[in-house]
Write a protein that holds these residues in place. Structure first.
Motif, PDB file in Angstrom:
ATOM      1  N   HIS A   1       0.792  -1.228   0.000  1.00 24.34           N
ATOM      2  CA  HIS A   1       0.000   0.000   0.000  1.00 24.34           C
ATOM      3  C   HIS A   1       0.827   1.282   0.000  1.00 24.34           C
ATOM      4  CE1 HIS A   1      -3.765  -2.194   0.756  1.00 24.34           C
ATOM      5  NE2 HIS A   1      -3.060  -2.962   1.576  1.00 24.34           N
ATOM      6  N   ASP A   2       2.131   1.159   0.046  1.00 24.27           N
ATOM      7  CA  ASP A   2       2.965   2.359   0.148  1.00 24.27           C
ATOM      8  C   ASP A   2       2.819   3.257  -1.082  1.00 24.27           C
ATOM      9  OD1 ASP A   2       5.070   3.982   1.401  1.00 24.27           O
ATOM     10  OD2 ASP A   2       6.246   3.347  -0.336  1.00 24.27           O
ATOM     11  N   GLN A   3       2.577   4.552  -0.849  1.00 20.91           N
ATOM     12  CA  GLN A   3       2.493   5.536  -1.916  1.00 20.91           C
ATOM     13  C   GLN A   3       3.516   6.657  -1.711  1.00 20.91           C
ATOM     14  OE1 GLN A   3      -1.564   6.974  -2.343  1.00 20.91           O
ATOM     15  NE2 GLN A   3      -2.420   4.949  -1.982  1.00 20.91           N
ATOM     16  N   SER A   4       4.512   6.380  -0.902  1.00 24.47           N
ATOM     17  CA  SER A   4       5.488   7.410  -0.564  1.00 24.47           C
ATOM     18  C   SER A   4       6.474   7.638  -1.702  1.00 24.47           C
ATOM     19  CB  SER A   4       6.251   7.013   0.700  1.00 24.47           C
ATOM     20  OG  SER A   4       7.058   5.878   0.457  1.00 24.47           O
TER      21      SER A   4
ATOM     22  N   PHE B   1       7.175  11.598   1.833  1.00 25.34           N
ATOM     23  CA  PHE B   1       5.861  11.476   1.210  1.00 25.34           C
ATOM     24  C   PHE B   1       5.284  12.846   0.845  1.00 25.34           C
ATOM     25  CE2 PHE B   1       5.450  11.988   5.747  1.00 25.34           C
ATOM     26  CZ  PHE B   1       4.366  12.835   5.924  1.00 25.34           C
TER      27      PHE B   1
END
Length: 216
Positions: free
Chosen positions: A64-67, A85
């Motif tokens: 799920h990482d969107q950084s 982020f």
């Protein structure tokens, strides 16, 4: 100089998208934010402490990482995520408040059992009032206590995460700090549902935190 300790929570229940995935998994828990700052380009950096099985936490972060980028430090039962982020509008406005007014935050900011983030602000009365008035409408701040700020006072226990306070209370109740010692790491671990190794790690961090505040 005064301090105000309270809890803050956005309407959505989380500050960044990654937190939503962590909240959805009952086997992991957000513990604390040890650092938060905005960079010159408008992006932000933070260091999260997350407890639970490190492999499980790593899987959630990877999925799920969107950084922009992150670095993970694994422990036994905990993960530290250093993340770079793009802040959500709520976090962006809170960073605006941090930059606009002269106040300090007594780190870490600790997540409570109810999912709120406990924050201690240190400033004069006028600044504290201005900060309250500037909190975004979709974010709610509830005051828990306030008073004259004294470094190293009884408030040092607010420097511990919720899990660390749980482990410390269990250790005291089990007799771990009695003389002679009446309990082992394994006894404390049984009381809180952790491994003895994880309890030992928590106690070392607790002791280091408290000693650094008590001893000048």
């Amino acid at each position: 100089m005064r301090f105000v300790t309270g809890t803050i929570k956005p309407d959505k229940g989380f500050f960044q998208p990654m937190e939503e995935a962590l909240l959805a998994d009952p086997e992991v828990r957000r513990e604390a934010i040890h650092h938060l700052d905005r960079l010159a380009d408008g992006s932000a950096v933070a260091m999260y402490e997350i407890s639970g099985d490190p492999d499980r936490i790593m899987g959630i972060i990877q999925e799920h990482d969107q950084s922009i980028g992150h670095q993970i430090t694994r422990g036994d039962g905990t993960v530290l995520q250093h993340t770079h982020f793009e802040p959500t509008p709520v976090v962006d406005r809170l960073l605006d408040v941090m930059e606009e007014y002269e106040f300090a935050i007594d780190m870490p900011m600790v997540f409570t059992e109810g999912g709120r983030l406990r924050v201690t602000l240190i400033a004069n009365d006028d600044t504290i009032s201005e900060v309250f008035a500037s909190v975004p409408d979709d974010t709610h701040f509830e005051v828990e206590r306030t008073g004259e700020y004294e470094a190293g006072s009884g408030r040092i226990f607010s420097l511990l995460t919720e899990r660390q306070r749980e482990v410390l209370r269990a250790a005291i109740e089990c007799g771990y700090y009695q003389e002679p010692r009446q309990a082992t790491h394994a006894d404390v671990a049984d009381a809180v549902g952790l491994t003895a190794t994880t309890v030992g790690e928590h106690l070392r961090r607790i002791e280091a935190t408290l000693m650094n505040e008590i001893v000048p």
